[in-house]
Scaffold this motif. Structure first.
Motif, PDB file in Angstrom:
ATOM      1  N   ARG A  49       0.847  -1.193   0.000  1.00  0.00           N
ATOM      2  CA  ARG A  49       0.000   0.000   0.000  1.00  0.00           C
ATOM      3  C   ARG A  49       0.887   1.250   0.000  1.00  0.00           C
ATOM      4  O   ARG A  49       1.861   1.324   0.762  1.00  0.00           O
ATOM      5  CB  ARG A  49      -0.913   0.008   1.227  1.00  0.00           C
ATOM      6  CG  ARG A  49      -1.899   1.189   1.260  1.00  0.00           C
ATOM      7  CD  ARG A  49      -2.745   1.154   2.528  1.00  0.00           C
ATOM      8  NE  ARG A  49      -3.516  -0.071   2.616  1.00  0.00           N
ATOM      9  CZ  ARG A  49      -4.704  -0.246   2.034  1.00  0.00           C
ATOM     10  NH1 ARG A  49      -5.240   0.741   1.327  1.00  0.00           N
ATOM     11  NH2 ARG A  49      -5.339  -1.384   2.173  1.00  0.00           N
TER      12      ARG A  49
ATOM     13  N   ARG B 273      -1.572  -2.485 -13.215  1.00  0.00           N
ATOM     14  CA  ARG B 273      -2.632  -3.474 -13.118  1.00  0.00           C
ATOM     15  C   ARG B 273      -2.253  -4.759 -13.859  1.00  0.00           C
ATOM     16  O   ARG B 273      -2.522  -5.872 -13.392  1.00  0.00           O
ATOM     17  CB  ARG B 273      -3.936  -2.912 -13.676  1.00  0.00           C
ATOM     18  CG  ARG B 273      -5.130  -3.834 -13.509  1.00  0.00           C
ATOM     19  CD  ARG B 273      -6.406  -3.173 -13.972  1.00  0.00           C
ATOM     20  NE  ARG B 273      -6.681  -1.967 -13.215  1.00  0.00           N
ATOM     21  CZ  ARG B 273      -7.254  -1.955 -12.005  1.00  0.00           C
ATOM     22  NH1 ARG B 273      -7.592  -3.115 -11.438  1.00  0.00           N
ATOM     23  NH2 ARG B 273      -7.464  -0.834 -11.373  1.00  0.00           N
TER      24      ARG B 273
ATOM     25  N   SER C 260      -8.556   8.885  -1.085  1.00  0.00           N
ATOM     26  CA  SER C 260      -8.839   8.467   0.292  1.00  0.00           C
ATOM     27  C   SER C 260      -9.116   9.710   1.125  1.00  0.00           C
ATOM     28  O   SER C 260      -9.083  10.837   0.633  1.00  0.00           O
ATOM     29  CB  SER C 260      -7.646   7.691   0.863  1.00  0.00           C
ATOM     30  OG  SER C 260      -6.512   8.535   0.960  1.00  0.00           O
TER      31      SER C 260
ATOM     32  N   THR D 269      -4.713  -8.521  -7.096  1.00  0.00           N
ATOM     33  CA  THR D 269      -5.708  -7.477  -7.363  1.00  0.00           C
ATOM     34  C   THR D 269      -5.099  -6.126  -7.038  1.00  0.00           C
ATOM     35  O   THR D 269      -4.242  -6.011  -6.150  1.00  0.00           O
ATOM     36  CB  THR D 269      -6.984  -7.681  -6.530  1.00  0.00           C
ATOM     37  OG1 THR D 269      -6.632  -7.714  -5.127  1.00  0.00           O
ATOM     38  CG2 THR D 269      -7.669  -8.995  -6.901  1.00  0.00           C
TER      39      THR D 269
ATOM     40  N   ARG E 138      -6.105  -1.956  -6.333  1.00  0.00           N
ATOM     41  CA  ARG E 138      -7.097  -0.923  -6.062  1.00  0.00           C
ATOM     42  C   ARG E 138      -6.385   0.414  -5.959  1.00  0.00           C
ATOM     43  O   ARG E 138      -5.291   0.509  -5.390  1.00  0.00           O
ATOM     44  CB  ARG E 138      -7.854  -1.213  -4.762  1.00  0.00           C
ATOM     45  CG  ARG E 138      -8.608  -2.527  -4.750  1.00  0.00           C
ATOM     46  CD  ARG E 138      -9.504  -2.630  -3.494  1.00  0.00           C
ATOM     47  NE  ARG E 138      -8.736  -2.422  -2.271  1.00  0.00           N
ATOM     48  CZ  ARG E 138      -8.070  -3.378  -1.639  1.00  0.00           C
ATOM     49  NH1 ARG E 138      -8.048  -4.610  -2.123  1.00  0.00           N
ATOM     50  NH2 ARG E 138      -7.405  -3.118  -0.529  1.00  0.00           N
ATOM     51  N   HIS E 139      -7.023   1.444  -6.479  1.00  0.00           N
ATOM     52  CA  HIS E 139      -6.445   2.785  -6.362  1.00  0.00           C
ATOM     53  C   HIS E 139      -7.569   3.807  -6.426  1.00  0.00           C
ATOM     54  O   HIS E 139      -8.607   3.584  -7.064  1.00  0.00           O
ATOM     55  CB  HIS E 139      -5.430   3.035  -7.478  1.00  0.00           C
ATOM     56  CG  HIS E 139      -5.973   2.838  -8.857  1.00  0.00           C
ATOM     57  ND1 HIS E 139      -6.756   3.769  -9.508  1.00  0.00           N
ATOM     58  CD2 HIS E 139      -5.864   1.790  -9.702  1.00  0.00           C
ATOM     59  CE1 HIS E 139      -7.070   3.312 -10.700  1.00  0.00           C
ATOM     60  NE2 HIS E 139      -6.565   2.113 -10.849  1.00  0.00           N
TER      61      HIS E 139
END
Length: 387
Positions: A334, A356, A371, A365, A367-368
């Motif tokens: 992350r 990706r 936030s 997988t 994710r972006h």
């Protein structure tokens, strides 16, 4: 043991004859071969009837037992149903030539080119026809062995040709698949190198640009910080040159060793370079580190590299946090920044697309998105095969 050895030698001889016959006939067109073969069969079948002064209708039956051989490839079963009975009639009239040439050619053709069901039906009907040709004219026992040997030899030669053709087709199919796999591997390698080049250039050159733009601000008031900034630019350039050289060596075939690719251990260097570039960068690692495959290690490194490059170029962030979370099955990578500027690159950008592709290529997988504090990029990578 002697019968087995005899059968083995006979099978080897048939295979050798089949190979030689096939190689010789393959030099000519099928039409020319059939024309010459039909002429020979007609001469040796009709000739004896003419020379011995047989009736005209016996000569016609002899022609029926030989001329249809010309169409043996197009309609092998039909030709066999015409030639076989005609040859049986000649045998009953004691006007058959020394060898049932037409029947032998038909047996060879059916064994070589017909599908299984038709082959079995033709074999049974051929056997019945031979028996009728021997029983009705009351031939001697030696004639049975002679007829059976000629029929079985022709059948074995045809079977050998069919097996050889099937083997050639199998080898050609295997070669075609190997070519396709080789081309697919080349495409994958090309895409991998393209992604590496993109990641290296965008991260390293982007970091150098940002640092070069901020360096002059500290030249007067803070010479020490300015020196550190320019030293970071030089270090970033050296790392980029080394990685570019490795990628180009792969293109030249000089180095494809996966150990030359950066991995988990090199992520700390990326964070340190970002820290030198002016970001409050940190690295957290939760859980005991586990051995991972080379592909997973490179993918984790490139994800962090691309995310940090995007943070420096697009986010106008002051801080970024890189975390590695280890579990029994997954490595979660992350990268979170506190950027308050424009959004990160659009989803269709090459950086996020390449990221990706790398992650999904390893069964993971990605994710972006925005936030609460800025922008997050998170990749879950199966640990996979240990290196």
């Amino acid at each position: 043991m002697r019968p087995i050895n005899a059968v083995t030698r006979a099978a080897g001889a048939v295979d050798d004859v089949t190979r030689r016959v096939t190689e010789r006939f393959e030099r000519f067109s099928p039409g020319a071969v059939d024309l010459v073969l039909t002429a020979v069969v007609t001469v040796v079948t009709v000739g004896p009837a003419v020379l011995t002064g047989q009736s005209w209708w016996v000569i016609v039956v002899s022609a029926v037992a030989s001329v249809p051989v010309l169409w043996r490839r197009h309609a092998p079963i039909t030709v066999f149903l015409v030639v076989g009975p005609a040859m049986t009639v000649l045998a009953c009239l004691h006007a058959m030539p020394d060898l049932p040439y037409g029947t032998v050619v038909c047996a060879y053709t059916i064994a070589a080119y017909s599908p299984p069901v038709r082959r079995r039906a033709a074999f049974v009907s051929g056997t019945v026809g031979i028996l009728l040709s021997l029983v009705i004219p009351d031939e001697s026992p030696d004639s049975y062995a002679y007829a059976a040997m000629s029929f079985l030899t022709a059948w074995a030669l045809g079977t050998g040709v069919r097996a050889r053709r099937a083997q050639i087709e199998m080898l050609e199919e295997r070669a075609r698949r190997l070519d396709e796999e080789r081309l697919a591997a080349l495409d994958r390698e090309r895409l991998r190198i393209a992604r590496d080049m993109h990641d290296i250039v965008t991260h390293s050159v982007g970091a150098m640009i940002v640092q070069a733009e901020t360096g002059p601000l500290f030249t007067g008031p803070d010479p020490a910080r300015a020196d550190a900034t320019f030293a970071t630019i030089a270090e970033t350039g050296r790392v980029a040159v080394q990685q570019l050289r490795r990628s180009l060596d792969t293109l030249r075939g000089e180095s494809a060793d996966p150990r030359h690719q950066p991995g988990i251990e090199a992520i700390a260097d990326l964070v340190e370079l970002s820290r030198r570039g002016g970001l409050a960068a940190s690295l957290d690692e939760n859980g005991p580190r586990r051995a991972v495959s080379d592909d997973v290690g490179v993918t984790a490194y490139r994800v962090v590299q691309e995310a940090l490059a995007n943070t420096m170029k697009h986010a106008r962030a002051t801080g970024v946090r890189v975390s590695l979370r280890w579990s029994d099955q997954l490595l979660t990578v992350r990268v979170s920044d506190d950027g308050a500027g424009p959004a990160h690159p659009k989803p269709g950008g090459y950086g996020l697309l390449g990221m990706r592709e790398r992650v999904t290529g390893n069964g993971g997988t990605l994710r972006h998105g925005p936030s609460d504090s800025g922008f997050d990029v998170a990749a879950e990578l199966p640990l996979g095969q240990r290196s």
